[in-house]
Write a protein that holds these residues in place. Sequence first.
Motif, PDB file in Angstrom:
ATOM      1  N   VAL A 144       0.765   0.910  -4.255  1.00 20.88           N
ATOM      2  CA  VAL A 144      -0.580   1.031  -4.823  1.00 20.88           C
ATOM      3  C   VAL A 144      -1.399   1.898  -3.868  1.00 20.88           C
ATOM      4  O   VAL A 144      -1.395   1.665  -2.654  1.00 20.88           O
ATOM      5  CB  VAL A 144      -1.251  -0.353  -4.978  1.00 20.88           C
ATOM      6  CG1 VAL A 144      -2.625  -0.192  -5.629  1.00 20.88           C
ATOM      7  CG2 VAL A 144      -0.371  -1.294  -5.798  1.00 20.88           C
ATOM      8  N   GLY A 145      -2.088   2.882  -4.403  1.00 24.75           N
ATOM      9  CA  GLY A 145      -2.843   3.820  -3.582  1.00 24.75           C
ATOM     10  C   GLY A 145      -3.730   3.120  -2.565  1.00 24.75           C
ATOM     11  O   GLY A 145      -4.473   2.185  -2.899  1.00 24.75           O
TER      12      GLY A 145
ATOM     13  N   ALA B 133       0.831  -1.205   0.000  1.00 25.46           N
ATOM     14  CA  ALA B 133       0.000   0.000   0.000  1.00 25.46           C
ATOM     15  C   ALA B 133       0.865   1.253   0.000  1.00 25.46           C
ATOM     16  O   ALA B 133       1.966   1.270   0.564  1.00 25.46           O
ATOM     17  CB  ALA B 133      -0.907  -0.004   1.227  1.00 25.46           C
ATOM     18  N   GLY B 134       0.355   2.294  -0.639  1.00 26.49           N
ATOM     19  CA  GLY B 134       1.022   3.587  -0.568  1.00 26.49           C
ATOM     20  C   GLY B 134       0.784   4.228   0.789  1.00 26.49           C
ATOM     21  O   GLY B 134      -0.162   3.892   1.499  1.00 26.49           O
ATOM     22  N   LEU B 135       1.633   5.155   1.141  1.00 26.20           N
ATOM     23  CA  LEU B 135       1.513   5.840   2.425  1.00 26.20           C
ATOM     24  C   LEU B 135       0.779   7.167   2.291  1.00 26.20           C
ATOM     25  O   LEU B 135      -0.142   7.466   3.042  1.00 26.20           O
ATOM     26  CB  LEU B 135       2.899   6.072   3.021  1.00 26.20           C
ATOM     27  CG  LEU B 135       2.931   6.862   4.326  1.00 26.20           C
ATOM     28  CD1 LEU B 135       2.271   6.073   5.458  1.00 26.20           C
ATOM     29  CD2 LEU B 135       4.368   7.215   4.705  1.00 26.20           C
ATOM     30  N   ASN B 136       1.181   7.970   1.327  1.00 25.61           N
ATOM     31  CA  ASN B 136       0.637   9.310   1.153  1.00 25.61           C
ATOM     32  C   ASN B 136      -0.526   9.307   0.157  1.00 25.61           C
ATOM     33  O   ASN B 136      -0.735   8.323  -0.558  1.00 25.61           O
ATOM     34  CB  ASN B 136       1.751  10.247   0.655  1.00 25.61           C
ATOM     35  CG  ASN B 136       2.858  10.406   1.694  1.00 25.61           C
ATOM     36  OD1 ASN B 136       2.621  10.877   2.799  1.00 25.61           O
ATOM     37  ND2 ASN B 136       4.076   9.980   1.332  1.00 25.61           N
ATOM     38  N   PRO B 137      -1.299  10.399   0.101  1.00 17.76           N
ATOM     39  CA  PRO B 137      -2.387  10.465  -0.883  1.00 17.76           C
ATOM     40  C   PRO B 137      -1.872  10.201  -2.295  1.00 17.76           C
ATOM     41  O   PRO B 137      -0.843  10.755  -2.702  1.00 17.76           O
ATOM     42  CB  PRO B 137      -2.915  11.894  -0.738  1.00 17.76           C
ATOM     43  CG  PRO B 137      -2.574  12.278   0.675  1.00 17.76           C
ATOM     44  CD  PRO B 137      -1.260  11.607   0.955  1.00 17.76           C
ATOM     45  N   HIS B 138      -2.577   9.331  -3.010  1.00 10.01           N
ATOM     46  CA  HIS B 138      -2.191   8.971  -4.383  1.00 10.01           C
ATOM     47  C   HIS B 138      -0.743   8.470  -4.450  1.00 10.01           C
ATOM     48  O   HIS B 138      -0.053   8.689  -5.446  1.00 10.01           O
ATOM     49  CB  HIS B 138      -2.373  10.153  -5.340  1.00 10.01           C
ATOM     50  CG  HIS B 138      -3.728  10.779  -5.263  1.00 10.01           C
ATOM     51  ND1 HIS B 138      -4.867  10.141  -5.685  1.00 10.01           N
ATOM     52  CD2 HIS B 138      -4.133  11.991  -4.779  1.00 10.01           C
ATOM     53  CE1 HIS B 138      -5.917  10.930  -5.476  1.00 10.01           C
ATOM     54  NE2 HIS B 138      -5.506  12.051  -4.919  1.00 10.01           N
ATOM     55  N   SER B 139      -0.313   7.797  -3.385  1.00 12.53           N
ATOM     56  CA  SER B 139       1.059   7.270  -3.302  1.00 12.53           C
ATOM     57  C   SER B 139       2.096   8.364  -3.536  1.00 12.53           C
ATOM     58  O   SER B 139       3.179   8.113  -4.087  1.00 12.53           O
ATOM     59  CB  SER B 139       1.259   6.117  -4.297  1.00 12.53           C
ATOM     60  OG  SER B 139       0.465   5.013  -3.928  1.00 12.53           O
ATOM     61  N   GLY B 140       1.780   9.576  -3.110  1.00  6.72           N
ATOM     62  CA  GLY B 140       2.754  10.665  -3.140  1.00  6.72           C
ATOM     63  C   GLY B 140       2.834  11.438  -4.432  1.00  6.72           C
ATOM     64  O   GLY B 140       3.443  12.513  -4.467  1.00  6.72           O
ATOM     65  N   GLU B 141       2.248  10.916  -5.527  1.00  9.97           N
ATOM     66  CA  GLU B 141       2.313  11.593  -6.839  1.00  9.97           C
ATOM     67  C   GLU B 141       3.757  11.989  -7.165  1.00  9.97           C
ATOM     68  O   GLU B 141       4.061  13.154  -7.451  1.00  9.97           O
ATOM     69  CB  GLU B 141       1.403  12.833  -6.863  1.00  9.97           C
ATOM     70  CG  GLU B 141      -0.084  12.521  -6.825  1.00  9.97           C
ATOM     71  CD  GLU B 141      -0.652  12.086  -8.157  1.00  9.97           C
ATOM     72  OE1 GLU B 141       0.141  11.753  -9.071  1.00  9.97           O
ATOM     73  OE2 GLU B 141      -1.883  12.057  -8.281  1.00  9.97           O
ATOM     74  N   HIS B 142       4.660  10.986  -7.080  1.00 17.15           N
ATOM     75  CA  HIS B 142       6.073  11.189  -7.430  1.00 17.15           C
ATOM     76  C   HIS B 142       6.720  12.321  -6.625  1.00 17.15           C
ATOM     77  O   HIS B 142       7.483  13.147  -7.160  1.00 17.15           O
ATOM     78  CB  HIS B 142       6.231  11.465  -8.926  1.00 17.15           C
ATOM     79  CG  HIS B 142       5.634  10.401  -9.790  1.00 17.15           C
ATOM     80  ND1 HIS B 142       6.177   9.140  -9.887  1.00 17.15           N
ATOM     81  CD2 HIS B 142       4.520  10.413 -10.580  1.00 17.15           C
ATOM     82  CE1 HIS B 142       5.431   8.412 -10.708  1.00 17.15           C
ATOM     83  NE2 HIS B 142       4.410   9.153 -11.128  1.00 17.15           N
ATOM     84  N   GLY B 143       6.403  12.380  -5.347  1.00 15.99           N
ATOM     85  CA  GLY B 143       7.055  13.346  -4.464  1.00 15.99           C
ATOM     86  C   GLY B 143       6.272  14.599  -4.195  1.00 15.99           C
ATOM     87  O   GLY B 143       6.691  15.420  -3.362  1.00 15.99           O
ATOM     88  N   LEU B 144       5.126  14.791  -4.842  1.00 12.32           N
ATOM     89  CA  LEU B 144       4.349  16.012  -4.620  1.00 12.32           C
ATOM     90  C   LEU B 144       3.726  16.049  -3.226  1.00 12.32           C
ATOM     91  O   LEU B 144       3.592  17.114  -2.628  1.00 12.32           O
ATOM     92  CB  LEU B 144       3.228  16.129  -5.677  1.00 12.32           C
ATOM     93  CG  LEU B 144       3.673  16.414  -7.103  1.00 12.32           C
ATOM     94  CD1 LEU B 144       2.468  16.434  -8.040  1.00 12.32           C
ATOM     95  CD2 LEU B 144       4.416  17.757  -7.176  1.00 12.32           C
ATOM     96  N   PHE B 145       3.314  14.858  -2.696  1.00 11.39           N
ATOM     97  CA  PHE B 145       2.637  14.799  -1.398  1.00 11.39           C
ATOM     98  C   PHE B 145       3.434  13.999  -0.371  1.00 11.39           C
ATOM     99  O   PHE B 145       2.874  13.403   0.528  1.00 11.39           O
ATOM    100  CB  PHE B 145       1.254  14.137  -1.554  1.00 11.39           C
ATOM    101  CG  PHE B 145       0.400  14.762  -2.613  1.00 11.39           C
ATOM    102  CD1 PHE B 145       0.261  16.143  -2.702  1.00 11.39           C
ATOM    103  CD2 PHE B 145      -0.249  13.972  -3.536  1.00 11.39           C
ATOM    104  CE1 PHE B 145      -0.530  16.719  -3.683  1.00 11.39           C
ATOM    105  CE2 PHE B 145      -1.042  14.543  -4.519  1.00 11.39           C
ATOM    106  CZ  PHE B 145      -1.177  15.918  -4.605  1.00 11.39           C
ATOM    107  N   GLY B 146       4.744  13.950  -0.518  1.00 14.32           N
ATOM    108  CA  GLY B 146       5.563  13.168   0.401  1.00 14.32           C
ATOM    109  C   GLY B 146       6.567  12.328  -0.355  1.00 14.32           C
ATOM    110  O   GLY B 146       6.353  11.968  -1.527  1.00 14.32           O
TER     111      GLY B 146
END
Length: 456
Positions: free
Chosen positions: A365-366, A327-340
């Motif tokens: 995976v989100g 599972a991803g940690l951040n929203p939308h799995s971070g969006e390639h560093g945008l959200f973490g």
Amino acid sequence: MASRMEFVEFIADQLKEAGAITCKKMFGEYGVYCEGKIFAVICDDQFFIKITEAGRKLCPDLREAPPYKGAKNYFLVEDVEDREKMVRLAVATCGELPAPKAKKKKREKGKYQKRSDERMAKPVIALTMGDPAGIGPEIIVKALANHAVREHAVCIVIGDRKVLGLAMETTGMELEIHKIGKAEEARDEKGVLNLIDLDNVDMGAFAWGKASAMCGRAAYGYIEKSIQLANKKEVDAVSTAPINKEAFHEAKIPYIGHTELFGALTETKDPLTMFETNGMRVFFLTRHVSMRKMLDLVKKDRIVDYVIRCEEALKRLGVSEGTMAIAGLNPHSGEHGLFGEEETLEIEPAVRELRAMGYDVAGPVGADSVFHQCATGKYNSVLSLYHDQGHIAAKTLDFDRTIAITNGMPILRTSVDHGTAFDIAGTGTAGAVSMAEAILLAARYSPCFRDFTPKK
């Protein structure tokens, strides 16, 4: 004080016109039966009759009171000299109560199934009673009346006879308590509760729904005994009723939960927790830590280690095909560093390394979709990164059938995944679906653990 035999005989005589009256000793006092149906109790030279609507209409002025501390309320019949009123009340009450369940003929001494060299046809599952003040005793006696449980397992409860007797009264379950000293003495019979009685609850200090050091120590004792039995291969698995962390703390027990305790007593470093809910399997990278500390534990090396161990655990359970999702940690799995950055710095490198090692793994995976995808068959399991991420998904899918499996140990442990529910303990209303499912899952997977030796 105990009731005098003279008073017991007097009550039986007063009621004789209601039918065939018998009085049987029950937990130090007396149960009163009419035509084989228990409808009243005698405690401390007082007569208590079960509350029914028929009884309430017939005698609306009767006072309600518990026969003893911790019991549910009965009608207290203070005017026991009025024979006619007593008989009419008994007849009305018995008319509303369900008929007694038929009991199978007891086996002759020496005819019980033995475990020695010939194993029982069914897996033998040890059931720990959990915190005595919680719903554990009630859901256990209810689960033992479940037809599927009887068909698939021989159960041995490790607990306290007094509390279980109280639980049977609050739930209306009628089981014969068969006290045993060894697992091989268990009886595989309908209506029988096999019990290893640790007798470690002082009923004078006991109260439903209250955390206490006494109940914390008692719950620890049940777990310790179950692990001893499982380590010696006298039982095939352990299914646990809920414990209370506050009670453990008050008892100065140095473990925060079941998983940590089982790990310590089986000498297993960092056991794996897996949820199974209607076929969806969820593992946990972290468990009982704060969100802030959890972030420090989402590291590449830890993820790699956990996936390898989770894959071994799945194979042990007979699951050898399919992809594990992380599972991803951040929203939308971070969006390639945008959200973490946890996905790009830790999770994605872990996935690349695992794939290079030959593991069938996907991710990140989100978290908003991965559990649904697993439940519908796209993945064979999910590695959840923290406690609530996986708990919310599993319990939303089916709260009652979310069962915890502690894996990676030399023994198998399954458990309900709900708490002690102190707010409803002692009311008889707690559902036993989770307890029954935990037992059935233990029976299903226990053959996989009979010859298992964990890696050190």
